[in-house]
Design an enzyme around this catalytic site. Sequence first.
Site, short mmCIF file in Angstrom:
data_model
loop_
_atom_site.label_atom_id
_atom_site.label_comp_id
_atom_site.label_asym_id
_atom_site.label_seq_id
_atom_site.Cartn_x
_atom_site.Cartn_y
_atom_site.Cartn_z
N ASP A 142 0.87 -1.16 0.00
CA ASP A 142 0.00 0.00 0.00
C ASP A 142 0.92 1.22 0.00
OD1 ASP A 142 -1.69 2.09 0.54
OD2 ASP A 142 -2.24 1.42 2.56
N GLU A 149 -7.20 0.77 -4.05
CA GLU A 149 -7.11 0.62 -2.60
C GLU A 149 -8.40 0.09 -1.97
OE1 GLU A 149 -5.65 4.51 -1.76
OE2 GLU A 149 -3.70 4.00 -2.60
N ASP A 201 -12.81 4.98 2.08
CA ASP A 201 -11.37 5.00 2.30
C ASP A 201 -10.87 6.45 2.30
OD1 ASP A 201 -8.62 4.85 2.22
OD2 ASP A 201 -8.51 3.55 0.47
N LYS A 215 2.83 11.50 -3.72
CA LYS A 215 1.77 10.77 -4.42
C LYS A 215 0.72 11.72 -5.00
CE LYS A 215 -1.49 7.02 -3.38
NZ LYS A 215 -1.97 6.20 -2.27
#
Lengths: 438, 523
Positions: B8, B171, B193, B70
């Site tokens: 992850d 994810e 999430d 990211k």
Amino acid sequence: MSSADAAGDRKDVRVPALAPDCDLTRLDLSPQEGFLLSRIDGHTPKDLLSQLAGLPPHDVDLCLARWAEAGVVVWSKAGPPATERVNGASATRAGAPPRLEANASSPEGESAAAATEAGSPAVASDLPALDPGLDIPEEAQQAILDFHERLERPYAEILGVASDADARAVKRAYFQLSKEFHPDRWFRRDIGPFKEPLERIFRKVVEAYELMSDPTVRAEMERSLGADAEAAPVEGADSADPKAASERAERRRKRALSPFSPLGRLIAKRKAKAKSFFEAAMAAVSDERWLEAAASLRLAVAYDPKSALYRERFGEVQAQAHEIRFAQLMKEADSALSFRDRKDALRIYEEALIFRPYDPEANHVAAKLAWLAADDLHRAKEYAMRAVEADPDKAEYHRGLGQIYAAAGLKANARRELKTALRLDPRDLEAKQALKSL
Amino acid sequence: MSRVIGIDLGTTNSCVSVIENGQPTVIPNAGGYRTTPSMFAISHDGKRLVGHLAKRQAVTNSRNTVHASKRLIGRRFDAPEVQKAIDLCPYEIVRGANDDPRIKIAGKTFTCPEIGGIILREMKRVAEEYVGEPVSDAVITVPAYFNDTQRQCTKDAGKIAGLEVLRIINEPTAAAMAYGAGHREEEKVAIYDLGGGTFDISVLDMSDGVIEVLATGGNTFLGGEDFDRMIVAHLLEKFEENEGIDLREDAMALQRLKDAAEKAKCDLSEREKTEISLPFIASDDSGPRHLQLEMDRATLEALVHGLVNQTLKTVEACVADAGLQPGDVDRVILVGGQTRMPLIQKAVGEFFNKGPHKGVNPDEVVAIGAALQGEALTSDESNLLLLDVTPLSLGIATVGGHFAKLIERNTTVPVRKTHTFTTTRDGQSAVKIRVLQGEAEAAAENDLLGEFILSGIRKAPQGEPEIEVCFDIDANGIVSVSATDLATGKEQSITVNATGTLSQDEIERIIEDHELYEVATKE
């Protein structure tokens, strides 16, 4: 298409294919013919082509014969005369050579019915043979082959559920089949030629699942299915009785076109689309937007080639649209000529000829322009000849062709055309002079 | 057979997992932590630091410490998200050769895949130390709403780290796999999430190990860091009010405020009240100044209320996309550290009318799911199957700048779709096929994945030629597009290579570069 009904109504299962390395652009085709040509993939037999393209079998025959003569289409080895028997599924199962045959009409034997009537010729052609050398067990290979043969069946059969199964049962079946046929099951394994049929199976399973779990689609299916909703009877037992065979053939035909089958579903979808284009076209017609109307109608015809109404209206509107476009272009050409831009005028004339290929005057002018503005005598000759062909009684056109022949050094031809011009109009001074200078 | 790890790669923290005897295990790093900060720094003495080491020195070296890269990966330099990041980040972001944002620290410029690669390499190392053998295969997760370019860049990051990336998965989908591995009954599950930098929502249907993604949605620029930013802004305001000093230009103070904000946020998930104390945060003629202030949960909730509502709007759209009502969802799973916040648990619970599922660790569940997917792909033992979908619609640009979608978002892959197009001008002999990805009506507002020209079309009046365009996405998510002139059979096709990513050469050069560096540190 099983051997069972080959005895009753003999179908033409010859398979046309495009000749390799053949320049298709040189053909002069109507959109319908182009569409037919585009459906030829080397797998689809002739009678199915006629169904796919929505053209009468007779027209398809004529086109194919013409193209075969022109060397564009060849008859594939797969299944010349319908009676010839080729390796069926049962032979392959024993480990025989790979099945290249398009529509294997299987001989007698237990697998005859299952193997042939369901196996779509269009996709069954490139199925591989079992190969113990691959990174996938032979049972799994066999499962892929077996399932692949069922892909043209109605969706409910593909999923293995009743045609009135509820959403939950449909989903369960989908999940179960996914476990078996999702390509990820063989991730990074060498499954060789099984990759393509496996992906095809999974895509089809998804399609079946999506359509069968779409409530609006289901409602539509059930409405139009009516009395035929009964599950199809198992067949293949008594092929001796011709009456039973023809009844079976009829049932099969109905089933192929029923909204449950992929083909029937496709046709229903295309028809609905055609209708919406047709409606748009009619709205355009009432506003006299002919170009737009023609474009919409063309699509309507493409989506529903069987509708005589669409075709007829398309013919009328297209003619109208072409006239309008032709007239527009003539105006543009005039304006180009008034600016002495002969090259541009030639381009416009050539475009105009797309709409009225046999207009004598346009061909005549285009010929002159090709000669004088582009110095292309070959093209000039083509146009001039077409002008003469379209209106052989006009001295001017013969004179034009004669002059172009003269410029190209073809004196005999030039004399002949100029003399014809003078015969038609003895006072044509230009022709006289040209003849003299020869 | 070497083992597959699941990573992850988070905005703020990363986590790695491996399957041992059929059970997923989260691998702790050398410091014993089960997650590793996604940070990279070059220290004052030129040392390269990753993870906790980088985080520890961030306060004193904020200009040379990269975090949250990211948020930049796979974007164009001119994208508003990048411009926003330039305003927020203490490190320098410059325009790269491919118009991509690059990060400049200690005089050296890095591409975003390179930074991702450095962090992934660290995670790989953590895994190798644990299993005691080299690891090369990995499944890496990305936010569901990452587009093709962002996914491709993440894959490149994997390559740079020396990993063979078996699959990039979403994810929330990974979280669902982790949940589905232990729950075989038929259920419809929503995964909410909210991580450090991104928000994702997915609705899935699962039964006996098969997991079907019904719909996904999200926002790649909304996450826990935005919550922190709200707190920092509040602290700055309060400090200016009380002390008359503006700390907005003071990089070191900002970094301290950021750390304090994060800590206060976490505290307030457990308690009703917390103390924020930052001694010597500034000084002026009258001497040193301290930030000392009390904050309660209600204050925090008032600050971030808008952000939470923003996520609920996305949730609503996604549930509708799945063809469901909120009440149809059997289970709600919260993923990402930010979902520890009571306000979020309450808001999500109210929306679905049921309390969220306890029993998954929101920080680890994604990495576990990635490892499970790796196992499912490579092992015969696994009984899990993920039926994944395309996150964004695909199609081509048509006349008038419109976007014709051929494959709608949330379509199960592999998939193949065809559609017939025609010409717009009389006698037109070539058409340009521009392959786009996105949801906007206007072609220009979507991402251009590639383009090609189909020429040699038979001259005909406009609207007569039939050009069949076929889109194909295989199980690995690779998109190929072909166009065929039905009249002539002429065909043209491309396999879509996302634009703005690194070339193979560049990747190899970077790998070499880092290997040199590795040797250097071991000396």
